[in-house]
Design an enzyme around this catalytic site. Sequence first.
Site, PDB file in Angstrom:
ATOM      1  CE1 TYR A  32       6.415  -0.572   2.577  1.00 33.60           C
ATOM      2  CE2 TYR A  32       4.458   0.784   2.774  1.00 33.60           C
ATOM      3  CZ  TYR A  32       5.264  -0.225   3.247  1.00 33.60           C
ATOM      4  OH  TYR A  32       4.916  -0.888   4.392  1.00 33.60           O
ATOM      5  CG  ASP A  34      12.490   6.874  -1.331  1.00 38.26           C
ATOM      6  OD1 ASP A  34      12.645   7.952  -1.922  1.00 38.26           O
ATOM      7  OD2 ASP A  34      12.067   6.785  -0.159  1.00 38.26           O
ATOM      8  CE1 TYR A 212       2.871   9.173   2.600  1.00 35.78           C
ATOM      9  CE2 TYR A 212       1.754  10.982   1.499  1.00 35.78           C
ATOM     10  CZ  TYR A 212       2.739  10.020   1.511  1.00 35.78           C
ATOM     11  OH  TYR A 212       3.592   9.897   0.453  1.00 35.78           O
ATOM     12  CD  GLN A 273       6.179  -1.603  -7.703  1.00 32.40           C
ATOM     13  OE1 GLN A 273       6.929  -2.269  -8.403  1.00 32.40           O
ATOM     14  NE2 GLN A 273       6.509  -0.400  -7.279  1.00 32.40           N
ATOM     15  NE  ARG A 289       1.718   6.325   1.152  1.00 34.72           N
ATOM     16  CZ  ARG A 289       1.889   5.599   2.239  1.00 34.72           C
ATOM     17  NH1 ARG A 289       0.954   5.559   3.158  1.00 34.72           N
ATOM     18  NH2 ARG A 289       3.023   4.938   2.422  1.00 34.72           N
ATOM     19  N   GLY A 290       1.912  10.099  -2.377  1.00 34.79           N
ATOM     20  CA  GLY A 290       3.332  10.057  -2.742  1.00 34.79           C
ATOM     21  C   GLY A 290       3.578  10.266  -4.220  1.00 34.79           C
ATOM     22  CD  GLU A 291       8.146  10.381  -7.839  1.00 31.62           C
ATOM     23  OE1 GLU A 291       8.540  11.214  -6.998  1.00 31.62           O
ATOM     24  OE2 GLU A 291       8.840  10.010  -8.796  1.00 31.62           O
ATOM     25  CG  ASP A 292       5.327   3.734  -8.247  1.00 39.00           C
ATOM     26  OD1 ASP A 292       5.657   4.061  -9.407  1.00 39.00           O
ATOM     27  OD2 ASP A 292       4.960   2.590  -7.951  1.00 39.00           O
ATOM     28  CB  SER A 293       0.261   4.907  -5.317  1.00 43.24           C
ATOM     29  OG  SER A 293       0.390   6.024  -4.474  1.00 43.24           O
TER      30      SER A 293
HETATM   31  O1  TRH Z   1       4.880   5.146   0.068  1.00 46.87           O
HETATM   32  P1  TRH Z   1       4.764   6.503  -0.458  1.00 46.87           P
HETATM   33  O2  TRH Z   1       4.167   7.474   0.425  1.00 46.87           O
HETATM   34  O3  TRH Z   1       6.161   7.026  -0.921  1.00 46.87           O
HETATM   35  C1  TRH Z   1       6.629   8.330  -0.723  1.00 46.87           C
HETATM   36  C2  TRH Z   1       6.704   9.131  -1.955  1.00 46.87           C
HETATM   37  O4  TRH Z   1       7.361   8.473  -2.984  1.00 46.87           O
HETATM   38  C3  TRH Z   1       7.396  10.437  -1.674  1.00 46.87           C
HETATM   39  O5  TRH Z   1       7.508  11.193  -2.853  1.00 46.87           O
HETATM   40  C4  TRH Z   1       8.747  10.152  -1.113  1.00 46.87           C
HETATM   41  O6  TRH Z   1       9.408  11.307  -0.819  1.00 46.87           O
HETATM   42  C5  TRH Z   1       8.557   9.341   0.129  1.00 46.87           C
HETATM   43  O7  TRH Z   1       7.888   8.132  -0.168  1.00 46.87           O
HETATM   44  C6  TRH Z   1       9.877   9.020   0.768  1.00 46.87           C
HETATM   45  O8  TRH Z   1       3.861   6.483  -1.780  1.00 46.87           O
HETATM   46  P2  TRH Z   1       4.169   5.964  -3.263  1.00 46.87           P
HETATM   47  O9  TRH Z   1       5.186   6.797  -3.936  1.00 46.87           O
HETATM   48  O10 TRH Z   1       2.878   5.847  -3.921  1.00 46.87           O
HETATM   49  O11 TRH Z   1       4.774   4.515  -3.057  1.00 46.87           O
HETATM   50  C7  TRH Z   1       3.999   3.432  -2.658  1.00 46.87           C
HETATM   51  C8  TRH Z   1       4.455   2.186  -3.389  1.00 46.87           C
HETATM   52  O12 TRH Z   1       3.823   1.045  -2.797  1.00 46.87           O
HETATM   53  C9  TRH Z   1       4.067   2.170  -4.857  1.00 46.87           C
HETATM   54  O13 TRH Z   1       5.107   1.573  -5.614  1.00 46.87           O
HETATM   55  C10 TRH Z   1       2.843   1.280  -4.895  1.00 46.87           C
HETATM   56  C11 TRH Z   1       3.169   0.294  -3.821  1.00 46.87           C
HETATM   57  N1  TRH Z   1       2.032  -0.408  -3.220  1.00 46.87           N
HETATM   58  C12 TRH Z   1       2.017  -1.786  -3.315  1.00 46.87           C
HETATM   59  O14 TRH Z   1       2.906  -2.389  -3.937  1.00 46.87           O
HETATM   60  N2  TRH Z   1       1.012  -2.469  -2.713  1.00 46.87           N
HETATM   61  C13 TRH Z   1       0.016  -1.865  -2.013  1.00 46.87           C
HETATM   62  O15 TRH Z   1      -0.884  -2.539  -1.485  1.00 46.87           O
HETATM   63  C14 TRH Z   1       0.044  -0.436  -1.932  1.00 46.87           C
HETATM   64  C15 TRH Z   1      -1.048   0.271  -1.187  1.00 46.87           C
HETATM   65  C16 TRH Z   1       1.071   0.252  -2.536  1.00 46.87           C
END
Ligand code: TRH
Length: 395
Positions: A32, A34, A212, A273, A289-293
């Site tokens: 999620y 990107d 993850y 979000q 995890r990832g970037e945004d969270s």
């Molecule tokens: O989902 P991610 O693992 O995304 C990853 C990273 O961005 C990584 O760098 C990238 O290369 C890859 O995707 C393709 O983790 P991230 O970045 O935290 O994104 C999760 C999004 O989901 C964030 O905007 C928060 C949102 N979220 C919700 O809206 N509701 C929820 O209940 C949860 C758990 C998360």
Amino acid sequence: MSAPMLSRPPAPSMPAAHAPQWDIFCKVIDNYGDIGVCWRLARQLVTEHPLDVRLWVDDLQSFQPLCPQIDPQRAVQQIDGVEVRHWAPGFPELAPGDVVIEAFGCPLSESFIVAMAQRKPQPVWINLEYLSAESWVAGCHALSSPHPRLPLIKYFYFPGFSANTGGLLREHDLLLRRDGFARDDGLQTAFWRELGLPRPPANALTVSLFAYENPAISGLLQAWQDSPLPVSCLLPASRALPLVEAFCGAPLKVGDVVQRGALELRVIPFVEQSLYDTLLWACDLNFVRGEDSFVRAQWAAKPMVWHIYPQQENAHLVKLDAFLDIYCDELSEAASAAVRAFWHAWNGGCLEPGHWKEFIARLDDLNSHARRWEKKLALQEDLSSSLVRFCQSKL
Ligand code: TRH
């Protein structure tokens, strides 16, 4: 006004007539992150600047959990002031906007690039890069690269943690809303009600667990089960679920509650979000995890544990250490050692009970550190403002 609304950002104002038009292109690779970053940026651009934003997304289905208003069948829809468009192979012949952002290097079609080159004036073309705390980022931020054939320039825009980077996404009222939530018992009650959960007991450590597939999960849950302190774990439905099921020895679904010793585990829905921020604020410790969270946990100003997005040949471990170096810089030696050991074990997929004991023993230090860290980051200009300023200087 109903209480849960207060935990969400305000509705956007309409962009002024003839507001500059921005196109943001998002290709969902996996997960999620990107779309999470692009959606956050798009909303902030229309709410705070205000601009006319078209957000092109190749996978509306993946967008929907973050934004339930999305109709994956609709090619064009208006949500929170943003024009969301399905970025499908039969790309419509539309004139490019004043600014074109390709998020995370997603390739634009040749015909659109030609249209950009023909536009007068030419759009400002931005590649919004992934976040990294590595020191080379400041040297590469805002560098330009001319197109090999066409009279077009692309700029590389790097989010980051230091003054010479593009900064981090942060809505102008985010920290005020967070502090308002912390002060307002009514808002907190409304939040738990909206999640459909009873409030966690006051003596429990409340933890959100977003990760993850991580083999270290069983060690973590075991440590919580044996903990002298009750632990209330909120597990958003995610890729980590099968490993938690293996620990519990039973299939799990949203709404399930499992009690194992001191651990109470609740499987919660993937929330939209803006509500995810509130979840982070409501917890004492956040696994992200990832970037945004990961960024949102820093704005939540609570202790956190980061599961970095795994890359080939362990390239991600360099990024992990680069962040640990800046994050732990002002921590005591003991707290820094506990954080480093715990984050390494978590990302290495093997957690011993001692890692948790050392980490939790430093919770008070980590709490005050999280607040200091957030205040330091908040001195930086936020990414959307710095991006708008940068693009205006190039228009
Ligand atoms: O989902 P991610 O693992 O995304 C990853 C990273 O961005 C990584 O760098 C990238 O290369 C890859 O995707 C393709 O983790 P991230 O970045 O935290 O994104 C999760 C999004 O989901 C964030 O905007 C928060 C949102 N979220 C919700 O809206 N509701 C929820 O209940 C949860 C758990 C998360």
